[in-house]
Scaffold this motif. Structure first.
Motif, PDB file in Angstrom:
ATOM      1  N   GLY A  14       0.862  -1.179   0.000  1.00 14.18           N
ATOM      2  CA  GLY A  14       0.000   0.000   0.000  1.00 14.18           C
ATOM      3  C   GLY A  14       0.890   1.217   0.000  1.00 14.18           C
ATOM      4  O   GLY A  14       2.119   1.099   0.048  1.00 14.18           O
ATOM      5  N   PRO A  15       0.304   2.410  -0.037  1.00 13.00           N
ATOM      6  CA  PRO A  15       1.128   3.628  -0.024  1.00 13.00           C
ATOM      7  C   PRO A  15       2.038   3.672   1.202  1.00 13.00           C
ATOM      8  O   PRO A  15       1.574   3.672   2.339  1.00 13.00           O
ATOM      9  N   GLY A  16       3.338   3.622   0.966  1.00 20.00           N
ATOM     10  CA  GLY A  16       4.314   3.691   2.053  1.00 20.00           C
ATOM     11  C   GLY A  16       4.434   2.434   2.886  1.00 20.00           C
ATOM     12  O   GLY A  16       5.103   2.442   3.917  1.00 20.00           O
ATOM     13  N   ILE A  17       3.792   1.357   2.473  1.00 18.54           N
ATOM     14  CA  ILE A  17       3.835   0.108   3.244  1.00 18.54           C
ATOM     15  C   ILE A  17       4.573  -0.927   2.406  1.00 18.54           C
ATOM     16  O   ILE A  17       4.044  -1.427   1.418  1.00 18.54           O
ATOM     17  N   ARG A  18       5.819  -1.209   2.808  1.00 18.61           N
ATOM     18  CA  ARG A  18       6.661  -2.115   2.037  1.00 18.61           C
ATOM     19  C   ARG A  18       7.281  -3.174   2.936  1.00 18.61           C
ATOM     20  O   ARG A  18       7.609  -2.913   4.086  1.00 18.61           O
ATOM     21  N   ILE A  19       7.454  -4.353   2.343  1.00 19.00           N
ATOM     22  CA  ILE A  19       8.241  -5.391   2.995  1.00 19.00           C
ATOM     23  C   ILE A  19       9.275  -5.872   1.988  1.00 19.00           C
ATOM     24  O   ILE A  19       9.035  -5.854   0.788  1.00 19.00           O
ATOM     25  N   GLY A  20      10.411  -6.256   2.505  1.00 25.28           N
ATOM     26  CA  GLY A  20      11.488  -6.720   1.637  1.00 25.28           C
ATOM     27  C   GLY A  20      12.433  -7.606   2.411  1.00 25.28           C
ATOM     28  O   GLY A  20      12.168  -7.979   3.565  1.00 25.28           O
ATOM     29  N   PRO A  21      13.571  -7.928   1.805  1.00 26.82           N
ATOM     30  CA  PRO A  21      14.489  -8.889   2.422  1.00 26.82           C
ATOM     31  C   PRO A  21      15.048  -8.438   3.773  1.00 26.82           C
ATOM     32  O   PRO A  21      15.235  -9.265   4.667  1.00 26.82           O
ATOM     33  N   GLY A  22      15.280  -7.155   3.948  1.00 25.61           N
ATOM     34  CA  GLY A  22      15.827  -6.675   5.221  1.00 25.61           C
ATOM     35  C   GLY A  22      14.850  -6.830   6.372  1.00 25.61           C
ATOM     36  O   GLY A  22      15.198  -7.334   7.447  1.00 25.61           O
ATOM     37  N   LYS A  23      13.624  -6.403   6.158  1.00 27.24           N
ATOM     38  CA  LYS A  23      12.610  -6.527   7.208  1.00 27.24           C
ATOM     39  C   LYS A  23      12.299  -7.990   7.503  1.00 27.24           C
ATOM     40  O   LYS A  23      12.111  -8.378   8.661  1.00 27.24           O
ATOM     41  N   MET A  24      12.267  -8.814   6.461  1.00 33.29           N
ATOM     42  CA  MET A  24      11.974 -10.232   6.686  1.00 33.29           C
ATOM     43  C   MET A  24      13.115 -10.900   7.451  1.00 33.29           C
ATOM     44  O   MET A  24      12.868 -11.717   8.346  1.00 33.29           O
ATOM     45  N   ARG A  25      14.362 -10.541   7.127  1.00 34.10           N
ATOM     46  CA  ARG A  25      15.490 -11.118   7.865  1.00 34.10           C
ATOM     47  C   ARG A  25      15.460 -10.660   9.322  1.00 34.10           C
ATOM     48  O   ARG A  25      15.751 -11.445  10.230  1.00 34.10           O
ATOM     49  N   LEU A  26      15.097  -9.406   9.549  1.00 40.58           N
ATOM     50  CA  LEU A  26      14.976  -8.909  10.918  1.00 40.58           C
ATOM     51  C   LEU A  26      13.932  -9.728  11.682  1.00 40.58           C
ATOM     52  O   LEU A  26      14.192 -10.166  12.818  1.00 40.58           O
ATOM     53  N   LEU A  27      12.783  -9.974  11.068  1.00 39.31           N
ATOM     54  CA  LEU A  27      11.756 -10.777  11.737  1.00 39.31           C
ATOM     55  C   LEU A  27      12.245 -12.199  12.000  1.00 39.31           C
ATOM     56  O   LEU A  27      12.004 -12.755  13.084  1.00 39.31           O
ATOM     57  N   GLU A  28      12.935 -12.803  11.036  1.00 35.07           N
ATOM     58  CA  GLU A  28      13.471 -14.156  11.236  1.00 35.07           C
ATOM     59  C   GLU A  28      14.443 -14.195  12.409  1.00 35.07           C
ATOM     60  O   GLU A  28      14.414 -15.129  13.223  1.00 35.07           O
ATOM     61  N   LEU A  29      15.297 -13.191  12.506  1.00 34.26           N
ATOM     62  CA  LEU A  29      16.271 -13.162  13.605  1.00 34.26           C
ATOM     63  C   LEU A  29      15.606 -12.886  14.949  1.00 34.26           C
ATOM     64  O   LEU A  29      16.039 -13.417  15.970  1.00 34.26           O
ATOM     65  N   ILE A  30      14.564 -12.085  14.958  1.00 38.41           N
ATOM     66  CA  ILE A  30      13.820 -11.879  16.210  1.00 38.41           C
ATOM     67  C   ILE A  30      13.195 -13.206  16.639  1.00 38.41           C
ATOM     68  O   ILE A  30      13.239 -13.570  17.818  1.00 38.41           O
ATOM     69  N   ALA A  31      12.660 -13.954  15.687  1.00 38.02           N
ATOM     70  CA  ALA A  31      12.086 -15.271  16.012  1.00 38.02           C
ATOM     71  C   ALA A  31      13.151 -16.202  16.571  1.00 38.02           C
ATOM     72  O   ALA A  31      12.900 -16.949  17.511  1.00 38.02           O
ATOM     73  N   GLU A  32      14.354 -16.163  15.985  1.00 37.29           N
ATOM     74  CA  GLU A  32      15.449 -17.045  16.422  1.00 37.29           C
ATOM     75  C   GLU A  32      16.008 -16.651  17.785  1.00 37.29           C
ATOM     76  O   GLU A  32      16.307 -17.517  18.607  1.00 37.29           O
ATOM     77  N   THR A  33      16.175 -15.345  18.004  1.00 42.06           N
ATOM     78  CA  THR A  33      16.860 -14.886  19.217  1.00 42.06           C
ATOM     79  C   THR A  33      15.912 -14.489  20.345  1.00 42.06           C
ATOM     80  O   THR A  33      16.328 -14.410  21.496  1.00 42.06           O
ATOM     81  N   GLY A  34      14.648 -14.182  19.997  1.00 40.57           N
ATOM     82  CA  GLY A  34      13.714 -13.700  21.011  1.00 40.57           C
ATOM     83  C   GLY A  34      14.017 -12.288  21.454  1.00 40.57           C
ATOM     84  O   GLY A  34      13.563 -11.849  22.503  1.00 40.57           O
ATOM     85  N   SER A  35      14.782 -11.546  20.616  1.00 40.39           N
ATOM     86  CA  SER A  35      15.226 -10.225  21.033  1.00 40.39           C
ATOM     87  C   SER A  35      15.374  -9.291  19.825  1.00 40.39           C
ATOM     88  O   SER A  35      16.050  -9.631  18.856  1.00 40.39           O
ATOM     89  N   ILE A  36      14.763  -8.115  19.920  1.00 42.19           N
ATOM     90  CA  ILE A  36      14.940  -7.103  18.877  1.00 42.19           C
ATOM     91  C   ILE A  36      16.387  -6.631  18.879  1.00 42.19           C
ATOM     92  O   ILE A  36      17.005  -6.457  17.825  1.00 42.19           O
ATOM     93  N   SER A  37      16.948  -6.450  20.054  1.00 43.21           N
ATOM     94  CA  SER A  37      18.323  -5.985  20.190  1.00 43.21           C
ATOM     95  C   SER A  37      19.319  -6.975  19.564  1.00 43.21           C
ATOM     96  O   SER A  37      20.197  -6.590  18.794  1.00 43.21           O
TER      97      SER A  37
END
Length: 123
Positions: A14-37
């Motif tokens: 949508g307008p200004g709403i994008r997903i791509g490889p960086g955001k998806m990798r960030l989500l995958e790593l949050i799932a793996e580590t349990g931590s945004i940091s």
């Protein structure tokens, strides 16, 4: 080893709403580590940048992608919501399907084979 050709898929939802490889990798790593940091560190990204990306997705997508757990003695953390998990799976499927089609179509151009050979791609 990287496989060639490779695609970088960005999906404009949508307008200004994008997903791509960086955001998806960030989500995958949050799932793996349990931590945004920790996910941010793994991507050489500041906590603030990682948090801003998560906050943007949580605010602009129809449902939150991350559920933060409050800190304290147990240390807090973050986990993907079921929507976040489905989003990552769907994005990776789109990426896989697109790469498959791109390879098939590009194979129709014999002159591109030299690029693949230079890259050391066994295909």
């Amino acid at each position: 080893m990287d496989s060639f050709p490779s695609l970088s898929i960005r999906v404009d939802l949508g307008p200004g709403i994008r997903i791509g490889p960086g955001k998806m990798r960030l989500l995958e790593l949050i799932a793996e580590t349990g931590s945004i940091s920790a996910a941010g560190r793994a991507l050489a990204m500041s906590y603030r940048r990682a948090w801003l990306l998560v906050d943007e997705m949580n605010r602009t997508l129809p449902s939150p992608v991350i559920q933060a757990k409050p800190g304290g003695r147990s240390g807090g953390g973050a986990a993907l919501t079921s929507f976040g998990e489905r989003l990552v799976v769907c994005y990776r499927a789109i990426e896989h399907d697109s790469e498959t089609i791109a390879r098939r179509r590009l194979a129709e151009i014999p002159e591109l084979a030299s690029l693949r050979d230079e890259a050391g791609d066994p295909e």
